[in-house]
Design a protein around this motif. Structure first.
Motif, PDB file in Angstrom:
ATOM      1  N   SER A  24       0.844  -1.187   0.000  1.00 57.39           N
ATOM      2  CA  SER A  24       0.000   0.000   0.000  1.00 57.39           C
ATOM      3  C   SER A  24       0.882   1.239   0.000  1.00 57.39           C
ATOM      4  O   SER A  24       1.968   1.238   0.582  1.00 57.39           O
ATOM      5  CB  SER A  24      -0.912   0.008   1.234  1.00 57.39           C
ATOM      6  OG  SER A  24      -1.804  -1.088   1.204  1.00 57.39           O
ATOM      7  N   LEU A  25       0.425   2.267  -0.674  1.00 63.15           N
ATOM      8  CA  LEU A  25       1.165   3.518  -0.757  1.00 63.15           C
ATOM      9  C   LEU A  25       0.384   4.627  -0.068  1.00 63.15           C
ATOM     10  O   LEU A  25      -0.840   4.560   0.048  1.00 63.15           O
ATOM     11  CB  LEU A  25       1.413   3.910  -2.224  1.00 63.15           C
ATOM     12  CG  LEU A  25       2.179   2.910  -3.077  1.00 63.15           C
ATOM     13  CD1 LEU A  25       2.291   3.428  -4.518  1.00 63.15           C
ATOM     14  CD2 LEU A  25       3.568   2.626  -2.519  1.00 63.15           C
ATOM     15  N   ALA A  26       1.104   5.637   0.377  1.00 62.31           N
ATOM     16  CA  ALA A  26       0.479   6.836   0.929  1.00 62.31           C
ATOM     17  C   ALA A  26       0.626   7.961  -0.082  1.00 62.31           C
ATOM     18  O   ALA A  26       1.668   8.091  -0.735  1.00 62.31           O
ATOM     19  CB  ALA A  26       1.133   7.224   2.250  1.00 62.31           C
ATOM     20  N   LEU A  27      -0.424   8.762  -0.244  1.00 62.36           N
ATOM     21  CA  LEU A  27      -0.384   9.903  -1.153  1.00 62.36           C
ATOM     22  C   LEU A  27      -0.107  11.168  -0.348  1.00 62.36           C
ATOM     23  O   LEU A  27      -0.817  11.473   0.613  1.00 62.36           O
ATOM     24  CB  LEU A  27      -1.712  10.033  -1.900  1.00 62.36           C
ATOM     25  CG  LEU A  27      -1.817  11.198  -2.893  1.00 62.36           C
ATOM     26  CD1 LEU A  27      -0.820  11.038  -4.035  1.00 62.36           C
ATOM     27  CD2 LEU A  27      -3.238  11.323  -3.442  1.00 62.36           C
ATOM     28  N   TYR A  28       0.947  11.877  -0.740  1.00 67.27           N
ATOM     29  CA  TYR A  28       1.328  13.140  -0.106  1.00 67.27           C
ATOM     30  C   TYR A  28       1.414  14.212  -1.189  1.00 67.27           C
ATOM     31  O   TYR A  28       1.633  13.908  -2.366  1.00 67.27           O
ATOM     32  CB  TYR A  28       2.704  13.021   0.565  1.00 67.27           C
ATOM     33  CG  TYR A  28       2.702  12.407   1.944  1.00 67.27           C
ATOM     34  CD1 TYR A  28       2.961  13.172   3.085  1.00 67.27           C
ATOM     35  CD2 TYR A  28       2.454  11.059   2.119  1.00 67.27           C
ATOM     36  CE1 TYR A  28       2.972  12.606   4.356  1.00 67.27           C
ATOM     37  CE2 TYR A  28       2.454  10.474   3.382  1.00 67.27           C
ATOM     38  CZ  TYR A  28       2.723  11.267   4.496  1.00 67.27           C
ATOM     39  OH  TYR A  28       2.718  10.715   5.753  1.00 67.27           O
ATOM     40  N   ALA A  29       1.267  15.480  -0.804  1.00 64.17           N
ATOM     41  CA  ALA A  29       1.415  16.578  -1.757  1.00 64.17           C
ATOM     42  C   ALA A  29       1.882  17.837  -1.050  1.00 64.17           C
ATOM     43  O   ALA A  29       1.682  18.007   0.163  1.00 64.17           O
ATOM     44  CB  ALA A  29       0.113  16.852  -2.501  1.00 64.17           C
ATOM     45  N   ARG A  30       2.510  18.685  -1.821  1.00 68.66           N
ATOM     46  CA  ARG A  30       2.914  20.020  -1.346  1.00 68.66           C
ATOM     47  C   ARG A  30       2.434  21.031  -2.368  1.00 68.66           C
ATOM     48  O   ARG A  30       2.601  20.848  -3.576  1.00 68.66           O
ATOM     49  CB  ARG A  30       4.436  20.083  -1.193  1.00 68.66           C
ATOM     50  CG  ARG A  30       4.973  21.470  -0.847  1.00 68.66           C
ATOM     51  CD  ARG A  30       6.459  21.405  -0.543  1.00 68.66           C
ATOM     52  NE  ARG A  30       7.069  22.726  -0.594  1.00 68.66           N
ATOM     53  CZ  ARG A  30       8.341  22.981  -0.287  1.00 68.66           C
ATOM     54  NH1 ARG A  30       9.135  21.995   0.117  1.00 68.66           N
ATOM     55  NH2 ARG A  30       8.829  24.200  -0.381  1.00 68.66           N
ATOM     56  N   HIS A  31       1.817  22.112  -1.891  1.00 68.78           N
ATOM     57  CA  HIS A  31       1.255  23.144  -2.759  1.00 68.78           C
ATOM     58  C   HIS A  31       2.065  24.429  -2.677  1.00 68.78           C
ATOM     59  O   HIS A  31       2.670  24.729  -1.637  1.00 68.78           O
ATOM     60  CB  HIS A  31      -0.195  23.458  -2.357  1.00 68.78           C
ATOM     61  CG  HIS A  31      -1.163  22.341  -2.623  1.00 68.78           C
ATOM     62  ND1 HIS A  31      -1.266  21.242  -1.807  1.00 68.78           N
ATOM     63  CD2 HIS A  31      -2.085  22.163  -3.616  1.00 68.78           C
ATOM     64  CE1 HIS A  31      -2.205  20.430  -2.285  1.00 68.78           C
ATOM     65  NE2 HIS A  31      -2.719  20.981  -3.376  1.00 68.78           N
ATOM     66  N   SER A  32       2.043  25.176  -3.756  1.00 69.52           N
ATOM     67  CA  SER A  32       2.623  26.516  -3.736  1.00 69.52           C
ATOM     68  C   SER A  32       1.777  27.421  -2.855  1.00 69.52           C
ATOM     69  O   SER A  32       0.581  27.170  -2.636  1.00 69.52           O
ATOM     70  CB  SER A  32       2.685  27.092  -5.158  1.00 69.52           C
ATOM     71  OG  SER A  32       3.632  26.405  -5.941  1.00 69.52           O
ATOM     72  N   ALA A  33       2.388  28.479  -2.372  1.00 71.45           N
ATOM     73  CA  ALA A  33       1.694  29.407  -1.475  1.00 71.45           C
ATOM     74  C   ALA A  33       0.437  29.963  -2.142  1.00 71.45           C
ATOM     75  O   ALA A  33       0.467  30.384  -3.298  1.00 71.45           O
ATOM     76  CB  ALA A  33       2.633  30.541  -1.067  1.00 71.45           C
ATOM     77  N   GLY A  34      -0.673  29.963  -1.407  1.00 71.98           N
ATOM     78  CA  GLY A  34      -1.914  30.560  -1.874  1.00 71.98           C
ATOM     79  C   GLY A  34      -2.798  29.669  -2.708  1.00 71.98           C
ATOM     80  O   GLY A  34      -3.968  30.009  -2.944  1.00 71.98           O
TER      81      GLY A  34
END
Length: 385
Positions: free
Chosen positions: A150-160
């Protein structure tokens, strides 16, 4: 001692293949670490960035990671994080991830970057979390690496970016717990979102699953599938699945609809991308389509559906798909961003006993287990006395 971090070059390909073999063995299902031609293309791709770390004393290649982008999209995928077993615990993975995000995300080239992280240990989750990535959900049985993981989904967003999400007023009731989990985990909100007021109309009845699956053709001719897909979808209006190009076409004998998918045989998984003439045309046939793909080697099938598309979400939920992850602000449209839901089905037994879960990810795992039980286990009135 700080590593020497540089862009990957074609002259590094032989060393990179040795590195990925040392880290993952012979079962790594990603072309980034196994296919020299695909590796050369990614190195030269102006929309992507591949970095390597070298030992400052010996010059040996000790680590690798990349952010894979594509033309016309402002979303990227962090992939291929690998650190040689003899150089672990030195912060190499975090250093490469930080450098990649600084070059692709902080510089404004992308709106968000996501990563599918292994859960065999807590280390990969900690690496991305230290670099500003936050958990979005769990993908059970998502890949076959000598055994199902099983995998975990992660993300990082730009400011705003997260502040510009498009509002949604109604979702199918089974999705509400996932939205509440995302609110707590990400600090976002879904004000006024309610369960669908009335049951949606049932899809047109399909033939019995086994009979319908037998009449479906699975066409594995990647170049033909790509050409036909581009004829039907010359733009992005009818589909959206970042960094996935269809290589499989599923269609009944009468040609009533065409389902386009990306099938990875090495990893044993498949992503449903879209259908022609319209996704609704295939909605009643999700069960036989899934069975046909399982016979083709996909033990895990997933779909990415806009949170605003209530009817499409309900169709997948009615066919046994379970929502495991929510990607907020995934797709830009005008001045706003649309949220997307990741729904999946596995034809193999799901076993979370060996999964290592960091505290920020745990609520998503609990939410998935509850949703799976509600979907696949009988309720009290259905259990014979």
């Amino acid at each position: 001692m700080n590593p020497v971090i540089t862009r990957a070059a074609c002259s590094d390909i032989a060393e990179l293949r040795q590195l990925y073999y040392a880290v993952y063995g012979p079962h790594y299902p990603v072309a980034l670490g196994t296919d020299p031609a695909e590796m050369a293309r990614l190195i030269a791709d102006p929309h992507s960035l591949w970095l390597v770390g070298r030992c400052p004393d010996t010059g040996a290649l000790t680590a690798s990671a990349a952010i894979h982008g594509e033309a016309g999209s402002r979303i990227g995928r962090l992939e291929g994080i690998a650190v040689h077993p003899e150089h672990r615990s030195a912060g190499l993975a975090a250093a490469l991830t930080g450098a990649l995000c600084a070059g692709m995300l902080d510089g404004g080239r992308l709106d968000s970057v996501y990563a599918t992280v292994r859960t065999v240990s807590a280390g990969p989750q900690r690496v991305v979390a230290r670099n500003g990535f936050r958990p979005l959900g769990i993908l059970p049985n998502a890949v076959d690496l000598s055994s199902r993981e099983s995998l975990a989904l992660y993300a990082r967003h730009s400011a705003g970016v997260l502040d510009r999400r498009m509002p949604v007023s109604e979702v199918p009731a089974p999705l509400l717990p996932l939205l509440r989990t995302a609110e707590s985990a990400l600090g976002i909100s879904y004000p006024g979102v309610r369960a669908a007021a009335a049951p949606l109309a049932e899809p047109v009845p399909a033939p019995p699953a086994a009979e319908a699956a037998a009449r479906l053709e699975v066409i594995e001719a990647p170049a033909f599938v790509r050409r036909r897909f581009r004829d039907h979808f010359p733009g992005a209006e009818g589909w959206f699945y970042p960094l996935h190009t269809p290589n499989v076409l599923i269609t009944p004998e009468d040609g009533g609809f065409e389902v386009y998918a990306y099938l990875n045989r090495a990893g044993g998984y498949c992503s449903l991308l879209t259908a022609h003439p319209d996704p609704a045309a295939a909605a009643a046939h999700l069960e036989p389509v899934t069975r046909a793909l399982a016979r083709a080697g996909a033990g895990y099938v997933e779909a990415l559906v806009p949170l605003a598309h209530r009817e499409a979400l309900a169709a997948f939920l009615a066919q046994g798909f379970v929502a495991g992850a929510l990607y907020p602000a995934m797709r830009a449209e005008g001045d706003g961003f649309h949220d997307y839901v990741v729904l999946s089905r596995s034809t193999e037994r799901i076993d979370f006993r060996g999964v290592a879960v960091e505290p920020p990810l745990q609520p998503y795992l609990d939410c998935y287990v509850s949703a799976w039980a509600s979907t696949h286990l009988p309720t009290s009135p259905e259990v014979a006395p």
